[in-house]
Design an enzyme around this catalytic site. Structure first.
Site, PDB file in Angstrom:
ATOM      1  N   ASP A  51      -0.990  -6.453   3.156  1.00  0.00           N
ATOM      2  CA  ASP A  51      -1.570  -5.644   4.220  1.00  0.00           C
ATOM      3  C   ASP A  51      -0.950  -6.226   5.485  1.00  0.00           C
ATOM      4  OD1 ASP A  51      -2.999  -4.722   6.411  1.00  0.00           O
ATOM      5  OD2 ASP A  51      -4.817  -4.436   5.241  1.00  0.00           O
ATOM      6  N   HIS A  52       0.037  -5.528   6.032  1.00  0.00           N
ATOM      7  CA  HIS A  52       0.842  -6.182   7.069  1.00  0.00           C
ATOM      8  C   HIS A  52       0.020  -6.539   8.314  1.00  0.00           C
ATOM      9  CE1 HIS A  52       1.104  -2.193   8.924  1.00  0.00           C
ATOM     10  NE2 HIS A  52       1.536  -2.775  10.013  1.00  0.00           N
ATOM     11  N   LYS A  76       0.832  -1.181   0.000  1.00  0.00           N
ATOM     12  CA  LYS A  76       0.000   0.000   0.000  1.00  0.00           C
ATOM     13  C   LYS A  76       0.881   1.250   0.000  1.00  0.00           C
ATOM     14  CE  LYS A  76      -1.657   1.510   4.047  1.00  0.00           C
ATOM     15  NZ  LYS A  76      -0.761   2.148   4.988  1.00  0.00           N
ATOM     16  N   HIS A  96      -6.353  -1.743   6.770  1.00  0.00           N
ATOM     17  CA  HIS A  96      -6.210  -2.507   8.014  1.00  0.00           C
ATOM     18  C   HIS A  96      -7.539  -2.679   8.770  1.00  0.00           C
ATOM     19  CE1 HIS A  96      -2.134  -1.836   7.011  1.00  0.00           C
ATOM     20  NE2 HIS A  96      -1.946  -0.709   7.651  1.00  0.00           N
TER      21      HIS A  96
HETATM   22  C1  BG6 Z   1       0.843   1.611   8.222  1.00  0.00           C
HETATM   23  C2  BG6 Z   1       0.407   3.046   8.176  1.00  0.00           C
HETATM   24  O1  BG6 Z   1       0.207   0.871   7.215  1.00  0.00           O
HETATM   25  O2  BG6 Z   1       0.504   1.063   9.489  1.00  0.00           O
HETATM   26  C3  BG6 Z   1       1.028   3.837   9.315  1.00  0.00           C
HETATM   27  O3  BG6 Z   1       0.809   3.599   6.933  1.00  0.00           O
HETATM   28  C4  BG6 Z   1       0.760   3.172  10.628  1.00  0.00           C
HETATM   29  O4  BG6 Z   1       0.537   5.165   9.313  1.00  0.00           O
HETATM   30  C5  BG6 Z   1       1.129   1.707  10.577  1.00  0.00           C
HETATM   31  O5  BG6 Z   1       1.521   3.838  11.618  1.00  0.00           O
HETATM   32  C6  BG6 Z   1       0.706   0.984  11.825  1.00  0.00           C
HETATM   33  O6  BG6 Z   1       1.216  -0.309  11.792  1.00  0.00           O
HETATM   34  P1  BG6 Z   1       1.729  -1.028  13.088  1.00  0.00           P
HETATM   35  O7  BG6 Z   1       2.058  -2.404  12.673  1.00  0.00           O
HETATM   36  O8  BG6 Z   1       2.921  -0.247  13.547  1.00  0.00           O
HETATM   37  O9  BG6 Z   1       0.618  -0.935  14.068  1.00  0.00           O
END
Ligand code: BG6
Length: 505
Positions: free
Chosen positions: A184-185, A155, A247
């Site tokens: 989408d991690h 993304k 997410h």
């Molecule tokens: C990312 C967003 O996809 O996810 C960021 O672009 C966000 O803005 C992040 O901070 C949050 O991911 P995680 O795994 O750190 O909670």
């Protein structure tokens, strides 16, 4: 001792990392690959070709080594292993916009004659480069052989429906859907995957997982972090596109989907898509009742006065970009009719916490005298995504002794306490699945499209009506009043995120 299910050996792999000197490769992709290497989970024959504009092997190894030391949990202590790992690296300087340059990549890849070799093209590059890289690869025939060739994109996949479709059309022009892995991690997080295990590996939840027993679902992804060094990107995105479109909607789909017939990529993704399709369309005139936005003013966070979004480096002093978004969604199907799903996310909020809260209905008849306090806190099930990882059931219990008093208590499961090993990072999980060719935790084109379609009325309405009140929440708070109103109109309130006691060392 219970035996671990054995993993099948992965085929030889050529991993082409576009944007190898960039932030994503440095911070996330290569540290996770190295963690897989340390765990003995990379293919025995693994070749990582780092592609970037001005790249040498020395520069690549130095940059990636720095990332590994900083971001891999064991990276700093694994200098010898890192030296071994660098033997699988090579570097290819390339201008990604130059179609002719892809011939040199093809030549570099053709060294491997083995036709079982898997080729992965990982695009750790800005979105404007997705189309040129996809076309460049296809121009020299590197997209052929769908069974052995995969392309990975991260993304943002567009900034609205139209731009997503444009990116997707280019990808589909050259690659089959089964070759395309959209990251989408969040889907790689252990606790997110546990939503399915909790729901579908236990018989006790399914009978109550519906409108008859559930009052509403609240999904919170709150961050204390501000925009940080990502002004350039964030000013074109905002919280709705950055977090909700992907997410939060993915989390919602996992909560709301029907049971899969079989745990495989298509079935799971079909069921998730059904949820997005069943979401009631929000009419432009209803946007104020279904969505709220905010932007942080300066405020105190963990004892420090932090600046307003508009005073962060690289942000326009009159920026109207939202750093907070809350959305109410209704799912029009038998299971969820009239059960609202409230989604909220924001930066510079009071806590960094992500959780899914299932709020059950109150008892139909309260037989206890009012002063016993039975409904002082509703019964709910909380799935803690991060930083604490676990599940909590909040219910009512009788206090010992008399007079009769009832009080809410917690029953909790904590990953840290229940399992002896730490959870792998989301990237580690997803990269392993990618190497193994399992697309279950990756987003399919139709899902991303459905997510954009659902949010477009909000995006367009917000664009057409600049917010008159930004900044409208203080850093360190739980967000703007508009978000409180969004749920208060339904006679509800956001449920305060829950914390488990830290596990004792
Ligand atoms: C990312 C967003 O996809 O996810 C960021 O672009 C966000 O803005 C992040 O901070 C949050 O991911 P995680 O795994 O750190 O909670």
């Amino acid at each position: 001792m219970s035996a671990e299910p054995a993993e099948t050996a992965l085929p030889p792999t050529q991993f082409v990392l576009f944007g190898a000197l960039g932030d994503l490769a440095w911070r996330l992709v290569v540290p996770a690959l190295f963690d897989l290497y340390l765990a003995g989970r990379l293919p025995k024959q693994f070749h990582l070709i780092g592609v970037d504009r001005e790249i040498t092997l020395e520069r690549l190894a130095e940059r990636l080594g720095d990332g590994v030391r900083r971001f891999s949990p064991r990276g700093a202590q694994a200098a010898a292993e890192w030296t071994q790992f660098t033997r699988c690296l090579s570097a290819l300087p390339m201008d990604l916009m130059d179609a002719a340059a892809y011939a040199s990549l093809r030549d570099a890849l053709q060294g491997a004659q083995d036709d079982t070799v898997i080729r992965i093209y990982y695009l750790a590059v800005p979105p404007r480069l997705i189309a040129p890289v996809a076309s460049g690869l296809a121009g020299v025939g590197l997209q052929q052989d769908p069974a052995h060739t995969r392309i990975v994109v991260e993304k943002p996949l567009g900034c609205d429906l139209q731009s997503f479709l444009a990116i997707d059309d280019t990808l589909h022009e050259h690659f089959a859907e089964r070759q395309i892995y959209r990251m989408d991690h969040f889907l790689g997080k252990e606790t997110v995957q546990n939503v399915l295990a909790l729901r579908f590996a236990n018989p006790i939840f399914e009978p109550i997982w519906n409108r008859r027993y559930i009052d509403h679902v609240a999904i919170t992804v709150a961050e204390q972090l501000g925009v940080g060094h990502r002004a350039g990107y964030y000013e074109t995105a905002g919280a709705l596109r950055d977090m909700v479109q992907n997410h939060l909607l993915q989390l919602m789909c996992l909560v709301a989907m029907e049971p899969p017939v079989i745990y495989d990529a298509d079935d799971i993704r079909n069921k998730k898509l059904d949820v997005l399709r069943a979401c009631r369309r929000i009419r432009p005139e209803d946007v104020p009742a279904f969505a709220a936005r905010g932007q942080y003013a300066s405020g105190w966070l963990q004892g420090e006065l932090v600046p307003a979004y508009r005073n962060e480096p690289g942000i326009a002093p009159d920026s109207t970009v939202e750093t907070y978004a809350a959305v109410k969604l209704l799912v029009d199907n038998w299971r969820w009719q009239d059960v609202p799903f409230y989604l909220r996310t924001g930066k510079r909020l009071a806590q960094t916490v992500s959780e899914i809260s299932i709020r059950f209905r109150d008892v139909p008849h309260n037989a206890f005298p009012a002063m016993t306090g039975v409904n002082s806190q509703p019964v709910r099930l909380v799935m803690q995504i991060q930083p604490q990882e676990g599940v909590i059931i909040k219910f009512i219990a009788k206090e010992p002794g008399s007079p009769l008093r009832l009080r809410p208590v917690d029953m909790h499961f904590s990953y840290a306490e229940a399992f002896e090993r730490p959870s792998p990072s989301a990237y580690e999980t997803l990269l392993y699945d990618l190497l193994a060719g399992d697309a279950t935790l990756f987003m399919r084109s139709d899902q991303v499209q459905a997510a954009w379609e659902l949010l477009m009325p909000i995006i367009e309405t917000w664009l057409a009506n600049p917010p008159p009140d930004f900044p409208n929440y203080a850093a360190g708070s739980w967000g703007p009043e508009a978000a409180e109103l969004l749920v208060a109109r339904d006679g509800r309130a956001w449920l305060t995120p829950t914390y488990l006691p830290q596990p004792r060392c």
